[in-house]
Enzyme design. Structure first.
Site, PDB file in Angstrom:
ATOM      1  N   ILE A  75      18.752   6.984   1.629  1.00 54.56           N
ATOM      2  CA  ILE A  75      17.529   6.358   1.119  1.00 54.56           C
ATOM      3  C   ILE A  75      17.412   4.893   1.506  1.00 54.56           C
ATOM      4  O   ILE A  75      16.427   4.245   1.177  1.00 54.56           O
ATOM      5  CB  ILE A  75      17.420   6.499  -0.423  1.00 54.56           C
ATOM      6  CG1 ILE A  75      18.661   5.925  -1.112  1.00 54.56           C
ATOM      7  CG2 ILE A  75      17.199   7.953  -0.809  1.00 54.56           C
ATOM      8  CD1 ILE A  75      18.586   5.924  -2.628  1.00 54.56           C
ATOM      9  N   GLY A  76      18.400   4.347   2.207  1.00 56.19           N
ATOM     10  CA  GLY A  76      18.285   2.949   2.604  1.00 56.19           C
ATOM     11  C   GLY A  76      19.587   2.391   3.124  1.00 56.19           C
ATOM     12  O   GLY A  76      20.581   3.102   3.285  1.00 56.19           O
ATOM     13  N   SER A  84      23.168  -4.842   2.759  1.00 57.44           N
ATOM     14  CA  SER A  84      23.726  -5.832   3.678  1.00 57.44           C
ATOM     15  C   SER A  84      24.869  -5.217   4.471  1.00 57.44           C
ATOM     16  O   SER A  84      25.042  -5.488   5.656  1.00 57.44           O
ATOM     17  CB  SER A  84      24.237  -7.040   2.882  1.00 57.44           C
ATOM     18  OG  SER A  84      23.178  -7.656   2.192  1.00 57.44           O
ATOM     19  N   ASP A 135      25.482   2.090   3.980  1.00 61.74           N
ATOM     20  CA  ASP A 135      24.275   2.885   3.781  1.00 61.74           C
ATOM     21  C   ASP A 135      24.213   3.392   2.352  1.00 61.74           C
ATOM     22  O   ASP A 135      25.235   3.540   1.681  1.00 61.74           O
ATOM     23  CB  ASP A 135      24.252   4.074   4.751  1.00 61.74           C
ATOM     24  CG  ASP A 135      24.148   3.626   6.203  1.00 61.74           C
ATOM     25  OD1 ASP A 135      23.428   2.641   6.457  1.00 61.74           O
ATOM     26  OD2 ASP A 135      24.798   4.246   7.067  1.00 61.74           O
ATOM     27  N   ASP A 146      20.641 -14.373  -0.759  1.00 59.75           N
ATOM     28  CA  ASP A 146      19.670 -13.531  -0.048  1.00 59.75           C
ATOM     29  C   ASP A 146      18.531 -13.145  -0.990  1.00 59.75           C
ATOM     30  O   ASP A 146      18.215 -11.961  -1.162  1.00 59.75           O
ATOM     31  CB  ASP A 146      20.343 -12.286   0.523  1.00 59.75           C
ATOM     32  CG  ASP A 146      19.507 -11.623   1.622  1.00 59.75           C
ATOM     33  OD1 ASP A 146      18.585 -12.284   2.142  1.00 59.75           O
ATOM     34  OD2 ASP A 146      19.784 -10.461   1.958  1.00 59.75           O
TER      35      ASP A 146
END
Length: 415
Positions: free
Chosen positions: A15-16, A19, A22, A128
């Site tokens: 799903i994504g 940094s 996965d 970030d």
């Protein structure tokens, strides 16, 4: 084939990406709940996921901090299992046509300042701060803003003595250039002030739809960073914030005035926006733009469906003269046709299911999409974070990358 981690969690689709590593959708088999599972190859040096999981554990208990369910190694992977969250602010910004109202921005700013303050109170800076790293909760926590992805976080002071790290220069840019502080562009070691300056750019991004230094072309990444830096430094805060309440310029000027080891006055910054909120006559009802859009789409879909049924009814009567003057229910029974039930009005608090088969209109599809997004389901997303969303643009429901399947994760084959 079923892939498991920690002998308790079923691994699903990707799903994504964070940094480092996965992220996959997973299921807590015992509880029957969905979770987010972050994987990193054990050969990664240094093991970033292990470091990130330790930071998450230090943050546990804070408002808007995802709960860590399990950490460990499984086969060829380091694994971190986390609470599943909803869409990111970047996803919701796109859903709202890249424009947030002042009310929504102020509601978000209040929570985002508090999340950053909490991280700083735990002796870390995030480094970030960007819309992708703030997610909304799910269910009862749907109005709560979460902060995620500590892959770039750094300790800025000693936990016991509170001794601040030393001032340094010639540092490489860490974070996302679009939202990086000017001092970060200049190679100065980051501290608390930089997280807050980045947040100021995020808020203006929500106001403007884009920042003046977006879309700059360059041959290399370094040259692009330099162009972004030049544009950022040559754009006065008053010009950036022109046409918007002065509080946004005041916020950014305050952040830029802080010295390297200064403790920011978080309460002052929160109060700045709260006073503006009250002067505007807004209500702390936690109704965000995407809530209104979702409900608006639902009402529009309901109206369109009612109009469609009325048209069909009129057309049916015009084609059957013998039934004119009869009630619709009687005429339906007389001709042997299916009785058409009146549409159920949609209200914010009650949804009555209609089990009659019927075509799905374009407006209704939009309504379903908006509701799925609100619950964290996939709608053309490309976030880099732990979310409860599925990247359907890149992976089908049944796909699991081969490198995970062959990793040595526990496999269970049902025959």
């Amino acid at each position: 084939m079923e892939l498991r981690v920690g002998n308790r969690y079923r691994l699903g689709r990707k799903i994504g990406s964070g940094s480092f590593g996965d992220i996959y959708l997973g299921t807590d088999i015992a509880a029957g709940e969905e979770v987010a599972i972050k994987l990193e190859c054990v050969k990664t040096k240094p093991p970033q996921l292990h470091i990130e999981s330790k930071i998450y554990k230090m943050m546990q208990g804070g408002v808007g901090i995802p709960t860590i369910r399990w950490c460990g190694a499984e086969g060829d992977y380091n694994v971190m299992v986390m609470e599943l969250l909803g869409p990111s602010l970047e996803d919701l910004f796109n859903f709202c046509s890249r424009k947030f109202s002042l009310k929504t921005i102020l509601l978000l700013a209040d929570q985002m300042i508090s999340r950053i303050e909490y991280i700083h109170s735990k002796n870390f800076i995030h480094r970030d701060v960007k819309p992708d790293n703030f997610l909304m909760g799910l269910g009862k926590k749907g109005n709560l803003v979460y902060i995620i992805d500590f892959g770039l976080a750094k300790k800025y002071r000693d936990a016991r003595t509170h001794q601040h790290i030393p001032y340094r220069e010639n540092k490489n840019l860490t974070g996302t250039a679009r939202y990086a502080s000017i001092n970060t562009h200049l190679g100065i070691e980051q501290s608390r002030r930089d997280d807050l300056e980045s947040l100021g750019y995020v808020l203006m991004y929500f106001n403007l739809g884009s920042l003046p230094w977006q879309g700059l072309k360059a041959a290399t990444k370094r040259q692009k960073y330099e162009r972004i830096s030049e544009k950022k430094m040559s754009t006065p805060i008053e010009v950036l914030c022109k046409g918007y309440p002065s509080e946004f310029a005041t916020y950014l000027n305050f952040c830029r005035s802080l010295r390297f080891d200064d403790k920011p006055d978080y309460s002052y910054l929160r109060q700045l926006f709260r006073n503006l909120f009250h002067r505007q006559g807004f209500s702390y009802d936690y109704v965000f733009d995407w809530n209104m859009l979702k409900f608006g789409a639902s009402r529009a879909a309901d109206d369109a469906e009612r109009e469609r049924r009325d048209r069909e009814e009129r057309l049916r009567h015009s084609r059957n003269p013998a039934t004119r003057g009869l009630p619709s229910t009687a005429s339906g029974r007389l001709r042997g046709t299916q009785e058409v039930a009146p549409p159920t009005p949609l209200t914010p608090t009650s949804h009555t299911a209609n089990t009659s088969p019927r075509p799905v209109s374009g407006m209704e599809r939009e309504r379903k999409v908006s509701m799925r997004l609100h619950r964290g389901a996939p709608v053309n997303i490309s976030s880099s974070d732990l979310t409860g969303r599925q990247d359907t643009s890149r992976m089908s429901t049944s796909q699991i990358p081969g490198r995970v399947a062959s990793s040595g994760l526990q496999s269970v084959v049902h025959r």
